[in-house]
Design a protein around this motif. Structure first.
Motif, PDB file in Angstrom:
ATOM      1  N   ALA A 106      14.287  -6.017  -2.239  1.00  0.00           N
ATOM      2  CA  ALA A 106      15.813  -6.726  -2.531  1.00  0.00           C
ATOM      3  C   ALA A 106      16.311  -5.811  -3.649  1.00  0.00           C
ATOM      4  O   ALA A 106      16.990  -6.265  -4.269  1.00  0.00           O
ATOM      5  CB  ALA A 106      15.827  -8.269  -2.525  1.00  0.00           C
ATOM      6  N   GLY A 149      10.658   2.750  -0.802  1.00  0.00           N
ATOM      7  CA  GLY A 149      11.287   1.722   0.133  1.00  0.00           C
ATOM      8  C   GLY A 149      11.508   2.273   1.468  1.00  0.00           C
ATOM      9  O   GLY A 149      11.058   3.297   1.804  1.00  0.00           O
ATOM     10  N   GLY A 192       0.822  -1.178   0.022  1.00  0.00           N
ATOM     11  CA  GLY A 192       0.032  -0.031  -0.039  1.00  0.00           C
ATOM     12  C   GLY A 192       0.894   1.299  -0.123  1.00  0.00           C
ATOM     13  O   GLY A 192       0.194   2.398  -0.212  1.00  0.00           O
ATOM     14  N   ILE A 210       6.558  -0.282   6.647  1.00  0.00           N
ATOM     15  CA  ILE A 210       6.474  -1.858   6.873  1.00  0.00           C
ATOM     16  C   ILE A 210       5.475  -1.939   7.814  1.00  0.00           C
ATOM     17  O   ILE A 210       5.701  -1.446   8.956  1.00  0.00           O
ATOM     18  CB  ILE A 210       7.802  -2.537   6.764  1.00  0.00           C
ATOM     19  CG1 ILE A 210       7.673  -3.856   6.396  1.00  0.00           C
ATOM     20  CG2 ILE A 210       8.384  -2.271   8.175  1.00  0.00           C
ATOM     21  CD1 ILE A 210       9.038  -4.438   5.891  1.00  0.00           C
ATOM     22  N   MET A 218      13.095 -11.296   5.341  1.00  0.00           N
ATOM     23  CA  MET A 218      13.435 -10.236   6.340  1.00  0.00           C
ATOM     24  C   MET A 218      14.049 -11.010   7.757  1.00  0.00           C
ATOM     25  O   MET A 218      14.891 -10.307   8.312  1.00  0.00           O
ATOM     26  CB  MET A 218      12.139  -9.479   7.050  1.00  0.00           C
ATOM     27  CG  MET A 218      11.455  -8.664   5.626  1.00  0.00           C
ATOM     28  SD  MET A 218      12.907  -7.563   4.888  1.00  0.00           S
ATOM     29  CE  MET A 218      12.218  -6.075   5.452  1.00  0.00           C
TER      30      MET A 218
END
Ligand SMILES: Cc1cc2nc3c(=O)[nH]c(=O)nc-3n(C[C@H](O)[C@H](O)[C@H](O)COP(=O)(O)O)c2cc1C
Length: 178
Positions: A55, A82, A13, A118, A131
């Motif tokens: 990544a 990110g 999102g 996150i 992760m």
């Protein structure tokens, strides 16, 4: 007047939120990646593509790289979303070089980097595992060897964080105001 399409690929999102903010500012049309076919994109003079970083890869960006020769006469803008801090733009040079290996593409496309967030509770199993593995790798290192980003990763691991900030899209919007 520019006809602008904003296309995004967003897993959790954050990229979608930035795409919607840009659409509001520019009165552009919004497409989720899976709905953006090439025929539709050809109707626009400007294509803004946004993808979450995974990544070092920009989600879904092959829509642009694979079709670059067909799209190259348009104004193309790519934004990434990110967790990594966007204060130092140098950090993104390898990301751009990896995702856009051809120099002509890098020269013709304008790039922007925004910060997302996150929520570890909401991660899918593969992302959770990736992760967790990264955390194990970092935890084995001497803490003096860790850069700020890695330290921040360890400090926020498992939590819910959100760095999204609408103000950060201003430089991108500015491209259309002059
Ligand atoms: C498996 C995984 C890998 C990630 N890799 C990166 C990365 O290389 N660089 C970065 O800045 N953020 C990375 N992130 C963070 C995401 O880019 C961030 O959560 C972003 O807000 C996701 O956007 P989206 O929800 O729109 O897909 C990663 C997240 C996960 C779950």
């Amino acid at each position: 007047m520019d006809k602008v399409a904003v296309v995004y690929k967003s897993k959790y999102g954050s990229t979608e939120r930035y795409a919607r903010w840009i659409v509001e500012e520019l009165n552009a049309d919004l497409y989720e990646h899976s709905q953006a076919d090439l025929k539709k994109l050809l109707e626009y003079s400007t294509i803004i593509y946004g993808g979450g970083l995974y990544a070092g890869g920009i989600a879904g960006v092959s829509l642009i790289t694979r079709n670059y020769n067909i799209l190259k006469n348009k104004k193309i803008i790519v934004f990434t979303v990110g967790l990594v801090s966007t204060d130092n733009k140098e950090v993104f040079i390898p990301v751009i070089e990896k995702n856009f290996p051809i120099k002509e593409m890098r020269d013709n496309i304008s790039f922007f980097h925004f910060r997302g967030g996150i929520d570890y509770k909401k991660l899918g199993i593969i992302h959770k595992t990736m992760m967790a593995m990264f955390k194990i790798v970092l935890s084995k290192r001497d803490s003096n060897e860790l850069d700020l980003e890695n330290k921040e990763f360890l400090a926020t691991y498992g939590k819910k964080i959100d760095f999204s900030d609408r103000n950060t899209i201003k430089p991108l919007i500015q491209l259309f105001r002059c």
